[in-house]
Design a protein around this motif. Structure first.
Motif: not given
Length: 320
Positions: A3-28
């Protein structure tokens, strides 16, 4: 997932690893293929946009194109935080997904949705543009403004007036449908004369991507030269030239200018999503033109800094 991760306001995103999302009701769950770098995406990453949550870290990106778990190809918008669109996966309320027509590819759909929606929604939801009316686009040389010219013509505008600072880009707008172009020069007197000439002939709708000093000049010219008691629907969309203006009160008292905004908050979200759907379905037939460049997600840091307003950078996550 990557993912492209933003760690703080004003910083450019960095390419790295992020936890995969888990679905909740009503989502795709969306297996993302393409996501564009847009002004709102950058503004939210900077923590400057009015819709920013202020919570970090998060994945950048407000919209994109991908496939749901059932294989359907969709455009999606506003994933559930902190899962933005610039990742291998996103989770989105099911109502925020729009089926894509076959005649538009992933990169084009991701590139055109946000900038095209800005004027499509402004015309349909706020200005209520009618065929045969005249439109002035303040700040027409960027990606959104160029689409605003094309969309106005598609919706039946009789005359389209385009303003901007880039002389070469202004010349190119004629091929996209602009009938009149006005250079935003530092000569206030010359600019006011050109604007007043156009308002004297009649302008029904103004869509403004700039705000700042040019908006002041447009509003003053409209008040001075527009026909008495004839409404001019002025729709404020962006603020590239500045977030504030100084406006004499007489401008509103002496004219029939109707000043309004267009965006998240001024239009219900379901109507904004509907506008994007209409835009995407119209694009193959209308042949709307947008300059794009596709860049792998892994190159997000470099692409983020190199992105400009003339060409829409689209991050890609795999084969379409």
């Amino acid at each position: 997932m990557k993912a492209a991760i933003v760690h703080a306001a004003g910083q450019s995103p960095v390419y790295g690893d992020f936890t995969e999302p888990e679905l909740v009701t009503g989502e795709s769950r969306i297996h993302v293929r393409a996501a564009a770098i847009s002004q709102v995406t950058k503004s939210r990453a900077a923590g400057a946009h009015y819709s920013s949550s202020g919570r970090f870290p998060f994945i950048a990106g407000v919209d994109g194109v991908g496939r749901r778990d059932d294989g359907a190809r969709v455009y999606f918008v506003l994933p559930r935080a902190p899962y933005g669109s610039m990742a291998e996966q996103a989770v989105v309320p099911a109502l925020h997904c729009i089926a894509l027509p076959d005649g538009i590819d992933d990169v084009t759909a991701a590139a055109i949705a946000n900038p095209g929606m800005s004027s499509w929604a402004a015309y349909t939801e706020r200005a209520r543009l009618k065929a045969g009316e005249t439109v002035l686009i303040n700040g027409a040389t960027g990606t959104s403004g160029r689409l605003a010219v094309q969309i106005a013509k598609h919706m039946g505008a009789r005359k389209v007036i385009a303003t901007g600072r880039n002389a070469e880009a202004l010349r190119e707008l004629a091929d996209l449908g602009a009938d009149v172009t006005i250079a935003l020069t530092d000569d206030d007197a010359a600019l006011e004369r050109r604007l007043r000439d156009q308002f004297a002939e009649g302008v029904d709708v103004v869509v403004d991507y700039l705000w700042g000093k040019s908006a002041e000049r447009v509003l003053i010219a409209a008040a001075k030269a527009g026909p008495e008691a004839v409404p001019i629907r002025y729709v404020q969309i962006g603020s590239i030239s500045g977030g504030d203006i100084t406006l004499p009160s007489a401008v509103l008292r002496s004219s029939a200018i109707e000043l309004m905004g267009s965006g998240i908050g001024s239009i219900p979200l379901d109507r904004l999503v509907h506008a994007v759907g209409d835009l995407l379905r119209a694009t193959p037939m209308a042949g709307f033109k947008i300059a794009t460049q596709a860049v792998p997600l892994s190159n997000v840091a470099e692409a983020w800094l190199a992105d400009d307003n003339a060409c829409r950078t689209v991050l890609t996550m795999g084969a379409a």
